[in-house]
Design a protein around this motif. Structure first.
Motif, PDB file in Angstrom:
ATOM      1  N   TYR A  42       0.863  -1.195   0.000  1.00 56.43           N
ATOM      2  CA  TYR A  42       0.000   0.000   0.000  1.00 56.43           C
ATOM      3  C   TYR A  42       0.889   1.231   0.000  1.00 56.43           C
ATOM      4  CZ  TYR A  42      -3.843   3.136   1.290  1.00 56.43           C
ATOM      5  OH  TYR A  42      -4.782   4.132   1.306  1.00 56.43           O
ATOM      6  N   GLY A  43       0.818   1.986  -1.092  1.00 54.94           N
ATOM      7  CA  GLY A  43       1.652   3.171  -1.200  1.00 54.94           C
ATOM      8  C   GLY A  43       0.856   4.425  -1.451  1.00 54.94           C
ATOM      9  N   ALA A  44      -0.437   4.414  -1.185  1.00 54.05           N
ATOM     10  CA  ALA A  44      -1.252   5.601  -1.417  1.00 54.05           C
ATOM     11  C   ALA A  44      -0.861   6.691  -0.438  1.00 54.05           C
ATOM     12  CB  ALA A  44      -2.726   5.265  -1.255  1.00 54.05           C
ATOM     13  N   GLY A  45      -1.025   7.938  -0.848  1.00 49.42           N
ATOM     14  CA  GLY A  45      -0.713   9.008   0.086  1.00 49.42           C
ATOM     15  C   GLY A  45      -1.083  10.373  -0.429  1.00 49.42           C
ATOM     16  N   ALA A  46      -1.706  11.154   0.440  1.00 51.12           N
ATOM     17  CA  ALA A  46      -1.957  12.566   0.158  1.00 51.12           C
ATOM     18  C   ALA A  46      -0.838  13.352   0.829  1.00 51.12           C
ATOM     19  CB  ALA A  46      -3.312  12.985   0.717  1.00 51.12           C
ATOM     20  N   VAL A  47      -0.227  14.261   0.100  1.00 50.77           N
ATOM     21  CA  VAL A  47       0.899  15.028   0.652  1.00 50.77           C
ATOM     22  C   VAL A  47       0.551  16.489   0.885  1.00 50.77           C
ATOM     23  CG1 VAL A  47       2.624  13.499  -0.341  1.00 50.77           C
ATOM     24  CG2 VAL A  47       1.841  15.472  -1.652  1.00 50.77           C
ATOM     25  N   ARG A  48      -0.603  16.926   0.390  1.00 57.66           N
ATOM     26  CA  ARG A  48      -1.014  18.310   0.574  1.00 57.66           C
ATOM     27  C   ARG A  48      -2.448  18.388   1.054  1.00 57.66           C
ATOM     28  NH1 ARG A  48       1.348  21.632  -4.690  1.00 57.66           N
ATOM     29  NH2 ARG A  48       3.565  21.304  -4.252  1.00 57.66           N
ATOM     30  N   GLY A  49      -2.726  19.341   1.927  1.00 55.12           N
ATOM     31  CA  GLY A  49      -4.073  19.527   2.432  1.00 55.12           C
ATOM     32  C   GLY A  49      -4.153  20.738   3.330  1.00 55.12           C
ATOM     33  N   ARG A  50      -5.358  21.283   3.462  1.00 53.76           N
ATOM     34  CA  ARG A  50      -5.541  22.467   4.310  1.00 53.76           C
ATOM     35  C   ARG A  50      -5.752  22.099   5.767  1.00 53.76           C
ATOM     36  NH1 ARG A  50     -10.037  25.429   0.693  1.00 53.76           N
ATOM     37  NH2 ARG A  50     -10.609  23.238   0.443  1.00 53.76           N
ATOM     38  N   ASP A  51      -6.317  20.912   6.012  1.00 51.37           N
ATOM     39  CA  ASP A  51      -6.505  20.461   7.384  1.00 51.37           C
ATOM     40  C   ASP A  51      -6.357  18.952   7.428  1.00 51.37           C
ATOM     41  OD1 ASP A  51      -8.993  19.305   6.542  1.00 51.37           O
ATOM     42  OD2 ASP A  51      -9.968  21.227   6.883  1.00 51.37           O
ATOM     43  N   TYR A  52      -6.454  18.405   8.627  1.00 49.90           N
ATOM     44  CA  TYR A  52      -6.207  16.969   8.815  1.00 49.90           C
ATOM     45  C   TYR A  52      -7.123  16.107   7.968  1.00 49.90           C
ATOM     46  CZ  TYR A  52      -5.631  12.478  11.183  1.00 49.90           C
ATOM     47  OH  TYR A  52      -5.397  11.163  11.450  1.00 49.90           O
ATOM     48  N   GLN A  53      -8.391  16.514   7.856  1.00 45.41           N
ATOM     49  CA  GLN A  53      -9.360  15.697   7.128  1.00 45.41           C
ATOM     50  C   GLN A  53      -9.002  15.520   5.654  1.00 45.41           C
ATOM     51  OE1 GLN A  53     -11.758  13.863   8.454  1.00 45.41           O
ATOM     52  NE2 GLN A  53     -10.955  14.583  10.423  1.00 45.41           N
ATOM     53  N   ASP A  54      -8.248  16.461   5.094  1.00 51.01           N
ATOM     54  CA  ASP A  54      -7.842  16.323   3.696  1.00 51.01           C
ATOM     55  C   ASP A  54      -6.896  15.136   3.492  1.00 51.01           C
ATOM     56  OD1 ASP A  54      -9.337  18.495   2.902  1.00 51.01           O
ATOM     57  OD2 ASP A  54      -7.675  19.921   3.019  1.00 51.01           O
ATOM     58  N   PHE A  55      -6.208  14.738   4.549  1.00 54.14           N
ATOM     59  CA  PHE A  55      -5.244  13.641   4.448  1.00 54.14           C
ATOM     60  C   PHE A  55      -5.852  12.277   4.780  1.00 54.14           C
ATOM     61  CE2 PHE A  55      -2.748  17.433   5.378  1.00 54.14           C
ATOM     62  CZ  PHE A  55      -1.748  17.363   4.418  1.00 54.14           C
ATOM     63  N   VAL A  56      -7.024  12.282   5.404  1.00 53.33           N
ATOM     64  CA  VAL A  56      -7.603  11.045   5.926  1.00 53.33           C
ATOM     65  C   VAL A  56      -7.933   9.994   4.859  1.00 53.33           C
ATOM     66  CG1 VAL A  56      -9.603  10.053   7.121  1.00 53.33           C
ATOM     67  CG2 VAL A  56      -8.411  12.043   8.080  1.00 53.33           C
ATOM     68  N   PRO A  57      -8.613  10.332   3.755  1.00 56.52           N
ATOM     69  CA  PRO A  57      -9.018   9.278   2.804  1.00 56.52           C
ATOM     70  C   PRO A  57      -7.877   8.397   2.319  1.00 56.52           C
ATOM     71  CG  PRO A  57     -10.161  11.325   2.314  1.00 56.52           C
ATOM     72  CD  PRO A  57      -9.126  11.668   3.354  1.00 56.52           C
ATOM     73  N   ALA A  58      -6.784   9.000   1.862  1.00 56.25           N
ATOM     74  CA  ALA A  58      -5.680   8.205   1.303  1.00 56.25           C
ATOM     75  C   ALA A  58      -4.746   7.681   2.376  1.00 56.25           C
ATOM     76  CB  ALA A  58      -4.890   9.040   0.298  1.00 56.25           C
ATOM     77  N   ASN A  59      -4.478   8.484   3.399  1.00 55.30           N
ATOM     78  CA  ASN A  59      -3.452   8.124   4.376  1.00 55.30           C
ATOM     79  C   ASN A  59      -3.967   7.261   5.530  1.00 55.30           C
ATOM     80  OD1 ASN A  59      -1.970   9.771   2.754  1.00 55.30           O
ATOM     81  ND2 ASN A  59      -1.531  11.327   4.297  1.00 55.30           N
ATOM     82  N   VAL A  60      -5.255   7.324   5.802  1.00 53.33           N
ATOM     83  CA  VAL A  60      -5.797   6.601   6.963  1.00 53.33           C
ATOM     84  C   VAL A  60      -6.933   5.660   6.564  1.00 53.33           C
ATOM     85  CG1 VAL A  60      -6.736   6.796   9.288  1.00 53.33           C
ATOM     86  CG2 VAL A  60      -5.242   8.613   8.401  1.00 53.33           C
ATOM     87  N   ALA A  61      -8.007   6.223   6.013  1.00 50.26           N
ATOM     88  CA  ALA A  61      -9.198   5.422   5.724  1.00 50.26           C
ATOM     89  C   ALA A  61      -8.916   4.303   4.728  1.00 50.26           C
ATOM     90  CB  ALA A  61     -10.318   6.323   5.204  1.00 50.26           C
ATOM     91  N   GLY A  62      -8.144   4.613   3.703  1.00 48.29           N
ATOM     92  CA  GLY A  62      -7.823   3.585   2.711  1.00 48.29           C
ATOM     93  C   GLY A  62      -7.117   2.402   3.327  1.00 48.29           C
ATOM     94  N   VAL A  63      -6.179   2.676   4.236  1.00 46.75           N
ATOM     95  CA  VAL A  63      -5.446   1.607   4.914  1.00 46.75           C
ATOM     96  C   VAL A  63      -6.392   0.775   5.772  1.00 46.75           C
ATOM     97  CG1 VAL A  63      -3.560   1.051   6.477  1.00 46.75           C
ATOM     98  CG2 VAL A  63      -3.359   3.023   4.958  1.00 46.75           C
ATOM     99  N   ALA A  64      -7.244   1.477   6.529  1.00 51.85           N
ATOM    100  CA  ALA A  64      -8.164   0.783   7.428  1.00 51.85           C
ATOM    101  C   ALA A  64      -9.125  -0.120   6.660  1.00 51.85           C
ATOM    102  CB  ALA A  64      -8.946   1.810   8.252  1.00 51.85           C
ATOM    103  N   ILE A  65      -9.656   0.374   5.549  1.00 51.36           N
ATOM    104  CA  ILE A  65     -10.601  -0.421   4.763  1.00 51.36           C
ATOM    105  C   ILE A  65      -9.897  -1.591   4.099  1.00 51.36           C
ATOM    106  CG2 ILE A  65     -12.113  -0.352   2.746  1.00 51.36           C
ATOM    107  CD1 ILE A  65     -12.799   2.544   3.605  1.00 51.36           C
ATOM    108  N   MET A  66      -8.702  -1.347   3.567  1.00 50.40           N
ATOM    109  CA  MET A  66      -7.927  -2.444   2.996  1.00 50.40           C
ATOM    110  C   MET A  66      -7.699  -3.544   4.025  1.00 50.40           C
ATOM    111  SD  MET A  66      -3.930  -2.522   1.855  1.00 50.40           S
ATOM    112  CE  MET A  66      -3.518  -2.349   3.609  1.00 50.40           C
ATOM    113  N   ALA A  67      -7.282  -3.145   5.236  1.00 50.34           N
ATOM    114  CA  ALA A  67      -7.001  -4.119   6.290  1.00 50.34           C
ATOM    115  C   ALA A  67      -8.253  -4.893   6.676  1.00 50.34           C
ATOM    116  CB  ALA A  67      -6.410  -3.406   7.511  1.00 50.34           C
ATOM    117  N   ALA A  68      -9.393  -4.199   6.727  1.00 48.71           N
ATOM    118  CA  ALA A  68     -10.641  -4.864   7.095  1.00 48.71           C
ATOM    119  C   ALA A  68     -11.041  -5.893   6.046  1.00 48.71           C
ATOM    120  CB  ALA A  68     -11.748  -3.825   7.264  1.00 48.71           C
ATOM    121  N   VAL A  69     -10.886  -5.542   4.773  1.00 49.51           N
ATOM    122  CA  VAL A  69     -11.220  -6.480   3.702  1.00 49.51           C
ATOM    123  C   VAL A  69     -10.267  -7.673   3.726  1.00 49.51           C
ATOM    124  CG1 VAL A  69     -11.345  -6.790   1.201  1.00 49.51           C
ATOM    125  CG2 VAL A  69     -12.245  -4.702   2.246  1.00 49.51           C
TER     126      VAL A  69
END
Length: 267
Positions: A129-156
């Motif tokens: 898993y190498g997805a990643g957001a490197v730019r954002g205005r606040d924490y939530q901008d980084f969540v989909p690629a950096n956190v949620a994607g990992v969590a969903i992948m792991a759950a599946v």
């Protein structure tokens, strides 16, 4: 030899001595036990330590043609050149599809869609898993690629009868999560994996990566070419750099010896 590559390019010392150590997305799948060989691919990246005769590898890729170092492009071509079938998970509206090697199978889907991960991971033998957001205005901008994607992948993956080993490409910034929203999201992504039901995981924390196609680091190198070297902070500040070819070698090394790297973080 494979571990030696990790030692050299990703630093062999685990980031934590505790029992539970805490890669656009890339996930690679080996459906049959791999055999390893040496050689060089057409891009000049040594293929030492890569699977030589795997039945199938799946790469889930997102943002692979965006800024930075085009890690996903180099990695998936290197695998294909070793005769390994590759599947890529690409966002439906992403321009990445056009940049993928025509030999690569494509699965359209979002990182946060469990159904897309199920399709992409069908028959998976290893995941990077190498997805990643490197730019954002606040924490939530980084969540989909950096956190949620990992969590969903792991759950599946946890629902699979025999979950494959997974390599998570994080960032050296994750060692100091308080420094920025990006750093905090990278640490959260690591924990989404290491605190999951999965047991066969490895985390790589590369520093700043440079190489062909890099648009983030290029301004600094352009200044150096003109004879201007900027100081990165206080006089004692040091900046770690890693060439994308070396990072590809480190990922390849981790793929060749998942059990040796199991439950460890390399920084």
């Amino acid at each position: 030899e494979a571990i030696g590559v990790v030692d050299r390019y990703a630093s062999a010392a685990p980031a934590s001595a505790s029992a539970r150590h805490r890669l656009f997305v890339a996930s690679c799948v080996l459906r049959s036990p791999p055999h390893f060989s040496r050689g060089a691919d057409r891009r000049g990246v040594e293929s030492s330590g890569l699977p030589g005769e795997a039945e199938k590898v799946i790469c889930c890729v997102s943002n692979i043609v965006r800024r930075q170092h085009q890690l996903g492009l180099l990695l998936h071509v290197l695998l294909l050149d070793r005769g390994i079938a590759v599947r890529a998970l690409v966002r439906p509206a992403s321009a990445a599809r056009a940049a993928l090697d025509p030999r690569c199978e494509v699965v359209a889907g979002e990182l946060t869609d469990p159904a897309a991960w199920s399709r992409a991971l069908d028959g998976a033998g290893a995941v990077v898993y190498g997805a990643g957001a490197v730019r954002g205005r606040d924490y939530q901008d980084f969540v989909p690629a950096n956190v949620a994607g990992v969590a969903i992948m792991a759950a599946v993956m946890a629902e699979l009868a025999a979950p494959p080993p997974v390599v998570l490409l994080s960032s050296l910034a994750a060692s100091r999560p308080y420094l920025s929203h990006y750093a905090g999201s990278k640490r959260a992504g690591e924990r989404a994996l290491t605190d999951s039901a999965l047991a066969r995981w490895t985390v790589l924390r590369p520093p700043a990566v440079y190489g062909p196609g890099d648009e983030e680091m290029r301004p600094l190198f352009d200044l150096v070419r003109r004879g201007i070297a900027l100081r990165p902070g206080p006089p004692g500040q040091r900046l770690s750099l890693l060439h994308v070819d070396d990072l590809v070698r480190a990922v390849a090394a981790a793929l060749t010896a998942p059990e040796a790297c199991r439950g460890q973080t390399f920084a």
